[in-house]
Design a protein around this motif. Structure first.
Motif, mmCIF file in Angstrom:
data_model
loop_
_atom_site.group_PDB
_atom_site.id
_atom_site.type_symbol
_atom_site.label_atom_id
_atom_site.label_comp_id
_atom_site.label_asym_id
_atom_site.label_seq_id
_atom_site.Cartn_x
_atom_site.Cartn_y
_atom_site.Cartn_z
ATOM 1 N N LEU A 31 0.822 -1.205 0.000
ATOM 2 C CA LEU A 31 0.000 0.000 0.000
ATOM 3 C C LEU A 31 0.859 1.260 0.000
ATOM 4 C CD1 LEU A 31 -2.829 -0.952 2.531
ATOM 5 C CD2 LEU A 31 -2.735 -1.325 0.055
ATOM 6 N N LEU A 32 1.929 1.251 0.793
ATOM 7 C CA LEU A 32 2.822 2.402 0.820
ATOM 8 C C LEU A 32 3.467 2.636 -0.544
ATOM 9 C CD1 LEU A 32 4.564 1.849 4.273
ATOM 10 C CD2 LEU A 32 2.738 3.468 3.725
ATOM 11 N N ASP A 33 3.838 1.544 -1.224
ATOM 12 C CA ASP A 33 4.399 1.678 -2.569
ATOM 13 C C ASP A 33 3.428 2.416 -3.488
ATOM 14 O OD1 ASP A 33 6.640 0.278 -1.784
ATOM 15 O OD2 ASP A 33 6.172 -1.547 -2.916
ATOM 16 N N LEU A 34 2.181 1.989 -3.460
ATOM 17 C CA LEU A 34 1.175 2.597 -4.337
ATOM 18 C C LEU A 34 0.939 4.065 -3.998
ATOM 19 C CD1 LEU A 34 -1.230 -0.420 -4.449
ATOM 20 C CD2 LEU A 34 -0.474 0.796 -6.491
ATOM 21 N N LEU A 35 0.841 4.358 -2.720
ATOM 22 C CA LEU A 35 0.585 5.737 -2.309
ATOM 23 C C LEU A 35 1.744 6.646 -2.702
ATOM 24 C CD1 LEU A 35 -0.949 4.968 1.198
ATOM 25 C CD2 LEU A 35 -2.180 5.913 -0.780
ATOM 26 N N TRP A 36 2.970 6.159 -2.536
ATOM 27 C CA TRP A 36 4.135 6.966 -2.903
ATOM 28 C C TRP A 36 4.200 7.167 -4.416
ATOM 29 C CZ3 TRP A 36 8.439 6.408 -5.960
ATOM 30 C CH2 TRP A 36 9.440 7.387 -5.810
ATOM 31 N N VAL A 37 4.025 6.103 -5.175
ATOM 32 C CA VAL A 37 4.099 6.199 -6.634
ATOM 33 C C VAL A 37 3.061 7.187 -7.159
ATOM 34 C CG1 VAL A 37 3.624 4.943 -8.771
ATOM 35 C CG2 VAL A 37 5.127 3.936 -7.057
ATOM 36 N N ARG A 38 1.850 7.126 -6.624
ATOM 37 C CA ARG A 38 0.791 8.012 -7.106
ATOM 38 C C ARG A 38 1.199 9.472 -7.004
ATOM 39 N NH1 ARG A 38 -5.073 8.533 -4.183
ATOM 40 N NH2 ARG A 38 -3.664 9.062 -2.467
ATOM 41 N N GLU A 39 1.808 9.864 -5.868
ATOM 42 C CA GLU A 39 2.133 11.274 -5.679
ATOM 43 C C GLU A 39 3.496 11.646 -6.235
ATOM 44 O OE1 GLU A 39 1.087 13.071 -1.916
ATOM 45 O OE2 GLU A 39 -0.305 11.425 -1.528
ATOM 46 N N ALA A 40 4.478 10.781 -6.065
ATOM 47 C CA ALA A 40 5.818 11.112 -6.535
ATOM 48 C C ALA A 40 5.864 11.241 -8.051
ATOM 49 C CB ALA A 40 6.814 10.052 -6.072
ATOM 50 N N TRP A 41 5.059 10.427 -8.728
ATOM 51 C CA TRP A 41 5.049 10.473 -10.190
ATOM 52 C C TRP A 41 3.848 11.239 -10.742
ATOM 53 C CZ3 TRP A 41 9.137 9.245 -13.040
ATOM 54 C CH2 TRP A 41 10.119 8.440 -12.462
ATOM 55 N N ALA A 42 3.136 11.941 -9.871
ATOM 56 C CA ALA A 42 2.012 12.796 -10.280
ATOM 57 C C ALA A 42 1.016 12.033 -11.143
ATOM 58 C CB ALA A 42 2.525 14.030 -11.015
ATOM 59 N N LEU A 43 0.648 10.834 -10.688
ATOM 60 C CA LEU A 43 -0.335 10.053 -11.427
ATOM 61 C C LEU A 43 -1.723 10.657 -11.238
ATOM 62 C CD1 LEU A 43 0.755 6.360 -10.702
ATOM 63 C CD2 LEU A 43 1.663 7.999 -12.369
ATOM 64 N N ASP A 44 -2.600 10.319 -12.139
ATOM 65 C CA ASP A 44 -3.967 10.841 -12.082
ATOM 66 C C ASP A 44 -4.956 9.680 -12.224
ATOM 67 O OD1 ASP A 44 -6.034 12.666 -11.933
ATOM 68 O OD2 ASP A 44 -6.028 13.067 -14.084
ATOM 69 N N PRO A 45 -4.977 8.770 -11.240
ATOM 70 C CA PRO A 45 -5.903 7.643 -11.332
ATOM 71 C C PRO A 45 -7.342 8.104 -11.159
ATOM 72 C CG PRO A 45 -4.832 7.661 -9.192
ATOM 73 C CD PRO A 45 -4.180 8.736 -10.009
ATOM 74 N N PRO A 77 -5.967 2.213 -9.794
ATOM 75 C CA PRO A 77 -7.147 1.921 -8.962
ATOM 76 C C PRO A 77 -7.382 0.430 -8.726
ATOM 77 C CG PRO A 77 -7.669 3.617 -10.574
ATOM 78 C CD PRO A 77 -6.326 3.058 -10.962
ATOM 79 N N ALA A 78 -7.284 -0.384 -9.781
ATOM 80 C CA ALA A 78 -7.519 -1.823 -9.615
ATOM 81 C C ALA A 78 -6.439 -2.453 -8.753
ATOM 82 C CB ALA A 78 -7.566 -2.508 -10.983
ATOM 83 N N LEU A 79 -5.198 -2.000 -8.921
ATOM 84 C CA LEU A 79 -4.109 -2.554 -8.122
ATOM 85 C C LEU A 79 -4.253 -2.148 -6.656
ATOM 86 C CD1 LEU A 79 -1.661 -4.323 -8.410
ATOM 87 C CD2 LEU A 79 -0.305 -2.318 -9.041
ATOM 88 N N TRP A 80 -4.689 -0.917 -6.421
ATOM 89 C CA TRP A 80 -4.955 -0.478 -5.043
ATOM 90 C C TRP A 80 -6.015 -1.373 -4.396
ATOM 91 C CZ3 TRP A 80 -3.367 2.249 -0.995
ATOM 92 C CH2 TRP A 80 -4.297 2.519 0.027
ATOM 93 N N GLY A 81 -7.097 -1.619 -5.102
ATOM 94 C CA GLY A 81 -8.162 -2.455 -4.559
ATOM 95 C C GLY A 81 -7.684 -3.854 -4.236
ATOM 96 N N ALA A 82 -6.870 -4.432 -5.110
ATOM 97 C CA ALA A 82 -6.377 -5.792 -4.882
ATOM 98 C C ALA A 82 -5.404 -5.844 -3.712
ATOM 99 C CB ALA A 82 -5.700 -6.307 -6.157
ATOM 100 N N CYS A 83 -4.502 -4.868 -3.628
ATOM 101 C CA CYS A 83 -3.528 -4.847 -2.528
ATOM 102 C C CYS A 83 -4.212 -4.578 -1.190
ATOM 103 C CB CYS A 83 -2.454 -3.799 -2.798
ATOM 104 S SG CYS A 83 -1.343 -4.200 -4.162
#
Length: 213
Positions: A31-45, A77-83
């Motif tokens: 979960l921490l990986d996903l949260l960091w990637v979303r913000e560090a790489w400015a993703l727009d899920p 989003p799908a990966l967040w839900g699964a993790c």
């Protein structure tokens, strides 16, 4: 940084039920990986039920390509839900016990490891997104959750009135994420997702626990 798991067990003279065992998962790496990637790489899920932003905003990464960001945003989003579903589930003791058998075939061992560890960003996309800034962020995060002040806190004991009914309703795992504000969600039949802010605020935590029962 590995998972930080705290099991809370009863003390003599404490009203904690004798057979109640609770896992507080405040360091789920997937979960921490996903949260960091979303913000560090400015993703727009895009999704209807995505978690809020991190309390400690990481520095933005400047490499990579727009195509990578677009692909990662779609998958997020799908990966967040699964993790999240895996973090809130109960581990299969038979799978863990089987992994201790040195004679099992490699193919079966890999399948069991995937079952126990669950899905992850790294399994899906490798390590390309993780830079030195990620190591610095996770190191600071580890120092925070292992500080004496945090370790002395006992929010579950302070909210036994709400915790016990939730446990009797099936709660075994509380998943804490370091995100802003309130974001409480039931995770399957056994898990409850809360932010660190919610878990540290007595009234807010009482309401979160009551939502499970």
């Amino acid at each position: 940084m590995g998972d930080s798991v705290i099991s809370t067990t009863p003390d003599p003279g404490n009203p904690w039920p004798r057979d109640m065992l609770l896992t507080i998962e405040n360091g789920a790496q997937t979960l921490l990986d996903l949260l960091w990637v979303r913000e560090a790489w400015a993703l727009d899920p895009v999704g209807e039920d995505l978690p809020p932003v991190l309390v400690d905003t990481p520095d933005r990464e400047t490499g990579g390509s727009g195509a990578d960001r677009a692909r990662w945003s779609v998958a997020w989003p799908a990966l967040w839900g699964a993790c999240l579903a895996h973090a809130g589930s109960q581990p299969d003791p038979r799978a863990i016990e089987r992994l201790h058998d040195p004679s099992i075939p490699q193919a079966e061992r890999r399948a069991l490891l995937e079952q126990v560890s669950g899905p992850s960003w790294r399994d899906e996309f490798g390590d390309a997104a993780f830079t030195r800034r990620y190591d610095e962020w996770t190191s600071a995060r580890f120092d925070e959750i292992t500080s004496p002040e945090v370790l002395r806190r006992s929010p579950e004991r302070e909210r036994l009135e709400q915790l016990v009914p939730a446990w009797r309703a099936g709660l075994t795992t509380i998943v804490e994420i370091p995100c802003r504000g309130t974001f409480t969600r039931r995770v399957g039949p056994y898990g409850l997702l809360v932010t660190a802010e919610t878990r540290s605020e007595p009234d807010g935590y009482a309401a979160a626990l009551s939502s499970f029962a």
